[in-house]
Design a protein around this motif. Structure first.
Motif, mmCIF file in Angstrom:
data_model
loop_
_atom_site.group_PDB
_atom_site.id
_atom_site.type_symbol
_atom_site.label_atom_id
_atom_site.label_comp_id
_atom_site.label_asym_id
_atom_site.label_seq_id
_atom_site.Cartn_x
_atom_site.Cartn_y
_atom_site.Cartn_z
ATOM 1 N N TRP A 88 0.834 -1.208 0.000
ATOM 2 C CA TRP A 88 0.000 0.000 0.000
ATOM 3 C C TRP A 88 0.871 1.261 0.000
ATOM 4 O O TRP A 88 0.593 2.218 -0.735
ATOM 5 C CB TRP A 88 -0.911 -0.008 1.229
ATOM 6 N N THR A 93 2.092 2.918 -3.208
ATOM 7 C CA THR A 93 1.154 3.654 -4.066
ATOM 8 C C THR A 93 1.075 5.135 -3.715
ATOM 9 O O THR A 93 0.408 5.895 -4.411
ATOM 10 C CB THR A 93 -0.252 3.044 -3.949
ATOM 11 N N ASP A 115 1.793 9.055 -3.361
ATOM 12 C CA ASP A 115 2.482 10.104 -4.106
ATOM 13 C C ASP A 115 3.601 10.690 -3.247
ATOM 14 O O ASP A 115 3.392 10.996 -2.065
ATOM 15 C CB ASP A 115 1.497 11.225 -4.473
#
Length: 445
Positions: free
Chosen positions: A182, A185, A187
């Motif tokens: 997770w 992912t 930014d």
């Protein structure tokens, strides 16, 4: 005297030893130490310390434990060296000491699972940590964590430790792996990977004096070395098991989990612009809790992360309590459950001061990192390398296809390279403690 237990399976021993190693040191201390010591520069020294110093030292604990089939103190007497029992005593004291403040941190973890579910720290993670990390609530949670630890150890080696760690360790890996996927992912997480995985040689050279003791101390802490845990666990091991193979498996799995924790923590911090070196001993609680407060599904993520932290804390805590429990089990006729309860109560009392303030807990931690662990490992290496060398080599080769040359190479490391590295670390650690004491003295005056 009670009949001594053994592991039900070899896999059970490996998982229990990995559980001992995969503790708060990996998920709580490791990212904090990395952030405070230059990121990837610290990782380079840490990995070198794990494989060059930690792995040979772990095998040294294994050969003593399996050959003696006794707790750390009695092991030396059974091997015919009663005067060396003080070395085992240092390790046993280290386990007792570390668990006393480790349990306080374990109590914080319990509180943060609840705080994540309710979102209690979302409005101010630093203020929340300050409110729960010291005082009556911290003492109560410290007692709860110790009670959980005592409950596992009281059931014994097979039914308590082996059975519980077979559940805990795979759960830690699965949950931590999911969090790492997770985190990839997010930014802005790329900067976290760069900080964590791309070493700056200039930073490494300029700060080697502070990085080295921190990295070696972290290696000892995360591998459960110097606290009698690996020696004790090996004392329940079968004669035909391969110590080098089991040790290598434990070291690799433990290191993997530690690095995996970093792959969770640093992308999260960098994605939100949080300084990875901030937060001190409360880094996992202040900075990460603050990060969860800003992320979608922050409550769920917080619960999962702190459940991982709790499982890791318990898997190590039970090994520390087992070290001191094993001594009394081997030397008295009292039941294991009675001994575990009594020792748990004593450890709780010792840890109460560290529940009154972070500065006290930091002192407890510094004494363990900079003095007890390196001193214990250094003395044990001298014993194995110079006093009990021939028998140690024979024990290491038992149950393996290891050549005499390979065993001799290990012995050479244990005699020279490893104790030298540990001695340098011990001296730098003592210097660090002296600086801390001087600063405190100046503040008092």
């Amino acid at each position: 005297m009670s009949q001594r237990e053994t592991w039900a399976t070899r896999v059970g021993f490996i998982i229990a030893a990995v559980g001992s190693a995969v503790g708060l040191g990996n998920v709580w201390q490791f990212p904090f130490q990395t952030g405070a010591n230059g990121g990837a520069a610290f990782i380079v020294v840490y990995l070198a310390a794990v494989f060059v110093i930690g792995f040979p030292a772990m095998l040294a604990e294994f050969v003593i434990g399996r050959r003696a089939e006794r707790n750390p103190i009695d092991a030396f007497a059974r091997l015919g060296h009663r005067d060396w029992r003080v070395v085992g005593a240092i390790g046993t004291i280290s386990a007792f000491w570390i668990l006393s403040f480790y349990s306080v941190v374990g109590g914080w973890v319990i509180r943060y699972i609840v705080g994540s579910a309710t979102g209690a720290y979302f409005s101010g993670s630093e203020a929340y940590f300050g409110a729960i990390s010291a005082g009556p609530e911290a003492i109560g949670l410290h007692a709860l964590f110790m009670a959980l630890t005592v409950g596992v150890v009281a059931f014994g080696v097979t039914d308590g430790i082996e059975r519980s760690t077979k559940l805990m360790v795979p759960s830690i890996v699965v949950l931590l792996g999911g969090l790492a996927i997770w985190a990839a992912t997010l930014d802005g997480g790329g900067a976290g990977y760069a900080y964590y995985l791309s070493p700056d040689i200039d930073t490494l050279v300029a700060n080697i004096g502070s990085i080295l003791p921190a990295a070696v101390g972290q290696a000892f802490f995360t591998l459960s070395l110097g606290m009698g845990a690996m020696l004790t666990y090996a004392s329940y091991l079968g004669r035909d098991d391969s110590l080098p193979a089991d040790g290598a498996t434990i070291v690799v799995l433990n290191t993997f989990v530690g690095l995996l924790a970093g792959l969770v923590v640093f992308p999260i911090l960098f994605s939100l612009g949080i300084d990875p070196g901030s937060g001190g001993l409360g880094a996992a609680f202040i900075t990460l809790a603050g990060a969860f407060a800003q992320l979608p599904a922050g409550r769920l993520l917080g619960v999962v992360f702190f459940v991982v932290l709790l499982l890791a804390a318990l898997s190590s805590a039970i090994s520390l309590l087992e070290v001191v429990t094993a001594y009394l089990v081997d030397n008295t006729d009292r039941s294991r459950s009675t001994l575990a309860v009594g020792l748990g109560a004593a450890i709780f009392v010792l840890g109460v001061p560290s529940a009154f303030g972070l500065s006290i807990l930091a002192w407890y931690n510094a004494i363990a990192y900079n003095l007890l662990l390196p001193l214990s490992v250094f003395c044990l290496l001298i014993f194995v390398g110079w006093v009990d060398a021939a028998d140690a080599v024979t024990e290491l080769r038992r149950g393996t296809g290891l050549s005499e040359g390979g065993a001799t190479a290990w012995l050479w490391f244990v005699r020279t390279v490893v104790p030298l590295g540990v001695l340098v670390t011990l001296l730098l650690g003592l210097q660090s403690l002296a600086v801390r004491a001087g600063l405190i003295a100046e503040a008092i005056v």
